[in-house]
Design a protein around this motif. Structure first.
Motif, short mmCIF file in Angstrom:
data_model
loop_
_atom_site.label_atom_id
_atom_site.label_comp_id
_atom_site.label_asym_id
_atom_site.label_seq_id
_atom_site.Cartn_x
_atom_site.Cartn_y
_atom_site.Cartn_z
N GLY A 84 13.72 20.33 19.56
CA GLY A 84 14.88 19.76 20.24
C GLY A 84 14.51 18.83 21.36
O GLY A 84 14.70 19.13 22.55
N THR A 85 13.99 17.64 21.03
CA THR A 85 13.48 16.72 22.06
C THR A 85 14.41 15.56 22.36
O THR A 85 14.11 14.76 23.25
N LEU A 86 15.52 15.44 21.64
CA LEU A 86 16.46 14.35 21.88
C LEU A 86 17.88 14.89 21.98
O LEU A 86 18.20 15.93 21.40
N VAL A 87 18.73 14.16 22.71
CA VAL A 87 20.15 14.49 22.83
C VAL A 87 20.96 13.22 22.61
O VAL A 87 20.65 12.17 23.17
N GLU A 88 21.99 13.34 21.79
CA GLU A 88 22.91 12.22 21.54
C GLU A 88 23.97 12.20 22.64
O GLU A 88 24.75 13.15 22.77
N ILE A 89 24.02 11.12 23.43
CA ILE A 89 24.94 11.06 24.57
C ILE A 89 26.08 10.06 24.37
O ILE A 89 26.93 9.93 25.26
N GLU A 123 27.35 10.94 29.06
CA GLU A 123 26.13 11.01 29.85
C GLU A 123 25.95 12.40 30.46
O GLU A 123 24.84 12.91 30.57
N TRP A 124 27.05 13.01 30.87
CA TRP A 124 26.99 14.35 31.47
C TRP A 124 26.33 15.36 30.54
O TRP A 124 25.68 16.31 30.99
N PHE A 125 26.50 15.16 29.24
CA PHE A 125 25.96 16.10 28.26
C PHE A 125 24.44 16.10 28.29
O PHE A 125 23.78 17.16 28.31
N GLY A 126 23.86 14.90 28.33
CA GLY A 126 22.41 14.82 28.47
C GLY A 126 21.93 15.41 29.77
O GLY A 126 20.88 16.08 29.82
N GLN A 127 22.71 15.19 30.84
CA GLN A 127 22.32 15.73 32.13
C GLN A 127 22.33 17.26 32.13
O GLN A 127 21.51 17.90 32.79
N HIS A 160 15.31 21.42 30.18
CA HIS A 160 14.84 20.96 28.87
C HIS A 160 14.33 19.53 28.98
O HIS A 160 14.97 18.68 29.60
N GLU A 161 13.19 19.26 28.40
CA GLU A 161 12.65 17.91 28.39
C GLU A 161 13.20 17.19 27.16
O GLU A 161 12.71 17.34 26.05
N VAL A 162 14.25 16.40 27.36
CA VAL A 162 14.92 15.71 26.27
C VAL A 162 15.05 14.23 26.60
O VAL A 162 15.21 13.84 27.76
N GLY A 163 14.97 13.41 25.56
CA GLY A 163 15.26 12.00 25.69
C GLY A 163 16.68 11.73 25.23
O GLY A 163 17.36 12.60 24.69
N PHE A 164 17.13 10.49 25.43
CA PHE A 164 18.49 10.10 25.11
C PHE A 164 18.50 9.13 23.94
O PHE A 164 17.68 8.22 23.86
N ILE A 165 19.45 9.35 23.04
CA ILE A 165 19.77 8.36 22.02
C ILE A 165 21.28 8.32 21.86
O ILE A 165 22.01 9.16 22.38
N ALA A 166 21.75 7.35 21.09
CA ALA A 166 23.16 7.25 20.71
C ALA A 166 23.23 7.07 19.20
O ALA A 166 22.24 6.73 18.55
N ALA A 167 24.40 7.30 18.66
CA ALA A 167 24.63 7.18 17.22
C ALA A 167 26.09 6.84 16.98
O ALA A 167 26.89 6.82 17.92
N SER A 168 26.43 6.58 15.75
CA SER A 168 27.82 6.20 15.46
C SER A 168 28.71 7.41 15.20
O SER A 168 29.84 7.47 15.65
#
Length: 881
Positions: free
Chosen positions: A542-547, A555-559, A566-574
């Motif tokens: 679980g290293t990424l979060v869709e924000i 954005e709050w969700f990633g925060q 948790h050490e997570v990066g951010f991405i977006a999707a459709s």
């Protein structure tokens, strides 16, 4: 009459009481002999009305026959439902692997049983109904009859059509009180069926060839993907009266009947090859409606109205690149018909002519640049009527990591969406020009046949170095049990689903994935609409979060994940559901109505392992669909990295935008600590103003994000004249607008925000110091969110007054009265158009603390946004042993 209790999809299952019990251990204790023969290789479905030879292993056949006998003896109860559901799940998957269709909600009915919690009566009824229905398919395959259509298209988007569905009654008669139920896809913006006005649009009629038998139009309530998504809606039901329909009788359902003066039936505006118009048959007055095999209808694009180009984001000096030029209709579909010639310009200088033709997509190959710098390519048709551009290209000397664009969350008709798997991958490759793509279909509705098609397609469309495809699925459960997570595999070979039916909670999902895979080959990405459980994550998978997605900006969700350590990066999707991955248009209304997100991956090259490893290492950033280039550094570290402890925290960012950059904000430990505002004019001399509306999505409690905040009403300028106005952030042409009002110096608007900001730019003439902008907002309801704890808000009608005299340093903010959330209306004076290329270099002046986290948010004047993945300074890495 009970109409298909099994059609409770997202709405009733996720938010109602159809939550039932099982454990991962019981679900995985599956008879190895239950697996049937190898799957059908072809994606073509086999005839449903032909009896099939034995397709079950002896062990599974014995279990199935025992299931039938048990149901004949007594209905399902909470005590036996779990065991029965598991047998049904193995049975339906074996049946599907013969190449025959099953009802879309049949796998989901198992998930409602195996989810933790007590069973509801509706879920138990659904389970029993599906056991009986599958028994009918197997023992009387010709009982349902057959369905054909006079045409399947292709149709022009939004066009008026007539479609005649012909149903031939099967071996099972339809007695008085039974009949046929017509559904509609809940995401289609097609016309609304009606049976009362033959001269009106979207009129539906029904006729039968048996003398004395009539079909009386009425309605029945239908919920789910072919009715009301979060609650039932009335759909046309044609009830048999005056006798019964027998084998071979013909029923014609005419959608868009023109025989009595009607204009026809309005097709949807979204192009794909898999719009479904479902029909159900109910054999008696009291029996559930049975699914008939689907017919797929095709919608193609209309005449060219726009042009859009796609280019690589990073190129070397002298390196030839390929530019894709795509003609589009007014709805963002690939255009059809004649395409004009275009002049191609590089930084304003004519470079070459693209000839006219009949293909909407043209590849311009061999374009190279002799000097480093940012190259902006624009197009203009010969008559000047159609203009467009590509994303920027950053031409650099030497070797540098590339920025690769991909889609990690999108759907087709395999679940509750539209379109075939071939259309899906072709669109992502050719129309969206993605570098990588995974089709993350919902496990909730997927059967084993469909999973095998996904595995086959992931291998079929993969082209190393050009277009990379990943096998994926979306683990689909309510927030209560973990929320939605997209699961990606490094390669498609030998992969099985850890589906919700067998792994019903988030902790069980991670355990199931680890049991069947090496964690280094699995990537799990939660998203915020059905909020992932941010208190639980797997440090390796679980290293990424869709924000951000079409659902909104979160954005709050990633925060929340960062706050949990948790050490997570951010991405977006459709999260597109219309087979438009990577370049989706918003839906109308209050659902998937935002811009379409996109994932950026920073990697040494376009290679499967390099891209997958980069995502695992959080070397990513998120955008709202625009291919903004970000170059990020914090104390020597970049996207998703942890650097050694240091007192000197230099934050550097370069943003190469697709539109002028309005602001850059540095966020430290969840709080904005530095802002560069390039939009606001603080001289007091500007007559240009911006009125913006914004709402946050942070629910403040452990719940799904807040829904859409409507902003609709009239804007009136007093003490100045409106010279011109624009609203470049309005990307949803189906439901949003800003236009001149009926009175002078007024604008009418209807906008929506969900974590984003909508801006109206106004040029004023003769603006006095006493000028006031008054806004009358209509009452509206929060919508589009599956809240589990909170109650949707009703926003009262209100007046907002924005006096120019109150502008302090160019900005005046009016928060909505009594609001718990940060919903606001802002007036600011603005200067000349900001630059499209901005760099910041900021040093954090505060004392250094280990484990400080920094990310940067970029906003453009057109409302587009981008977020870097965080960088950690000092502290203990949770990714190490």
């Amino acid at each position: 009459m009970r109409i298909d209790a099994r059609s409770f999809t997202y709405g009733a299952v996720f938010f109602g009481a159809l939550i039932l019990a099982a454990t991962c251990s019981s679900l995985t204790a599956r008879d190895p002999d239950a697996s049937p023969a190898p799957p059908v290789a072809s994606a073509a479905l086999q005839p449903a009305n032909v009896k099939i030879p034995e397709y079950l292993s002896p062990v599974l056949r014995a279990r199935v026959e025992a299931l039938k006998a048990d149901l004949a003896a007594a209905p399902s109860t909470p005590a036996n439902a779990d065991e029965r559901a598991l047998v049904l799940y193995d049975w339906l998957n074996a049946y599907a692997l013969t190449g025959r269709s099953i009802p879309v909600n049949m796998p989901q009915s198992v998930a409602t049983i195996t989810q933790p919690g007590p069973p509801g009566r509706a879920a138990l009824n659904a389970l029993d109904d599906y056991i009986r229905e599958l028994t009918l398919y197997e023992e009387q395959p010709d009982a349902r009859g057959t369905l054909t259509s006079s045409t399947t298209g292709p149709f022009a988007p939004g066009s008026m059509q007539t479609i005649a569905l012909t149903y031939t009654v099967g071996s099972k008669p339809i007695s008085a009180g039974g009949g046929l139920l017509l559904g509609r896809h809940f995401m289609s913006n097609q016309g609304v069926y009606q049976t009362s006005d033959p001269a009106g649009a979207n009129y539906v009629s029904a006729s039968v060839n048996r003398s004395g038998v009539r079909l009386e139009p009425s309605t029945e309530n239908l919920a789910g993907m072919f009715g009301g998504f979060r609650g039932g809606v009335d759909m046309p039901f044609f009830r048999v009266t005056g006798g019964e329909l027998r084998s071979g009788d013909i029923v014609t359902i005419t959608i868009g009947d023109r025989s009595r003066g009607g204009p026809g039936f309005q097709m949807q505006t979204f192009g794909n090859d898999g719009l479904r118009i479902p029909l159900y048959v109910s054999f008696t007055a009291n029996s559930p409606a049975i699914s008939l095999p689907d017919i797929a209808f095709s919608i193609e694009g209309g005449p060219v109205a726009r042009v859009k180009g796609f280019a690589p984001s990073i190129a070397r000096v002298g390196q030839p690149v390929t530019i894709s030029v795509r003609g589009e209709d007014q709805y963002k579909n690939r255009a059809t018909g004649p395409q004009p010639a275009y002049d191609l310009f590089v930084n304003g200088e004519l470079r070459q002519r693209i000839p006219a033709g009949d293909k909407a997509i043209t590849l311009v190959e061999g374009l190279a640049f002799s000097e480093p710098g940012v190259k902006r390519i624009t197009f203009r048709s010969a008559d000047g009527r159609i203009t467009g551009d590509t994303n920027p290209i950053w031409v650099r000397e030497g070797d540098h990591p590339g920025v690769f664009w991909g889609e990690t969350h999108a759907h087709s008709a395999f679940a509750e969406g539209q379109g075939s798997i071939d259309f899906f991958y072709t669109f992502g490759r050719d129309d969206a020009r993605l570098d990588f793509l995974g089709m993350s279909e919902h496990d909730l509705w997927m059967d084993d046949w469909e999973w095998e098609q996904l595995r086959t397609a992931a291998k079929k469309y993969d082209k190393p170095g050009e277009f990379l495809t990943f096998l994926a699925y979306e683990w689909t459960t309510p927030t209560t049990y973990g929320g939605h997570h997209n699961v990606f595999f490094r390669s498609p070979e030998g992969r099985s689903r850890s589906a919700r039916q067998r792994c019903p909670t988030l902790t069980e999902l991670y355990a199931c994935l680890r049991r069947d895979n090496d964690p280094k080959d699995v990537l799990v990405i939660p998203h915020a609409h059905q909020t992932g459980e941010y208190r639980v994550s797997d440090r390796e998978m679980g290293t990424l979060v869709e924000i951000m997605s079409l659902h909104g900006t979160f954005e709050w969700f990633g925060q929340r994940y960062l706050d949990q350590g948790h050490e997570v990066g951010f991405i977006a999707a459709s999260d597109d559901h219309l087979s438009h991955p990577g370049y989706a248009a918003p839906l109308s209304g209050d659902g998937l109505s935002n811009r379409s997100g996109l994932a950026a991956v920073v990697a040494p090259g376009k290679d499967r392992d390099l891209i997958f490893d980069a995502m695992k290492a959080r070397r990513t950033y998120a955008t709202t669909g625009e291919r903004i280039i970000l170059d990020y550094d914090v104390a020597g570290g970049s996207f998703g990295e942890r650097v050694d402890m240091t007192d000197k925290r230099d934050v550097k960012l370069r943003a190469i935008g697709t539109a002028p950059i309005a602001s850059i904000v540095v966020v430290k430990n969840g709080q904005p600590v530095h802002t560069e505002d390039y939009l606001t004019d603080r001289t007091g001399r500007s007559n240009r103003v911006a009125v913006s509306f914004a709402s946050e999505t942070d629910p403040k409690i452990r719940d799904n994000g807040r829904g859409w905040r409507p902003w609709a009403g009239t804007l009136t300028v007093k003490g100045a004249k409106i010279e011109s106005f624009s609203a470049p952030g309005v990307t949803n042409v189906l439901s949003e607008y800003v236009r001149k009002g009926a009175a002078a110096d007024t604008l009418d608007f209807d906008l929506g925000t969900r974590g984003n900001e909508q801006v109206i730019y106004i040029d004023l003439d003769r603006m006095s110091r006493n000028a006031v902008i008054e806004i009358d907002l209509r009452s509206a309801n929060e919508s589009g969110t599956p809240l589990q704890v909170a109650t949707p808000v009703t926003y009262p009608a209100m007046k907002v007054s924005l006096p120019a005299a109150r502008l302090k340093e160019g900005v005046f903010v009016q928060t909505t009265p009594g609001a718990v959330f940060d919903d606001r209306v802002t007036l600011r004076t603005i200067g000349p158009e900001p630059a499209m290329d901005r760099s910041i270099a900021w040093t954090d002046p505060t004392p250094a603390v280990a484990d400080d986290t920094y990310f940067v948010r970029v906003t453009q004047t057109d409302g587009a946004m981008a977020w870097t993945s965080p960088v950690w300074v000092g502290g203990f890495s949770r990714q190490t042993q």
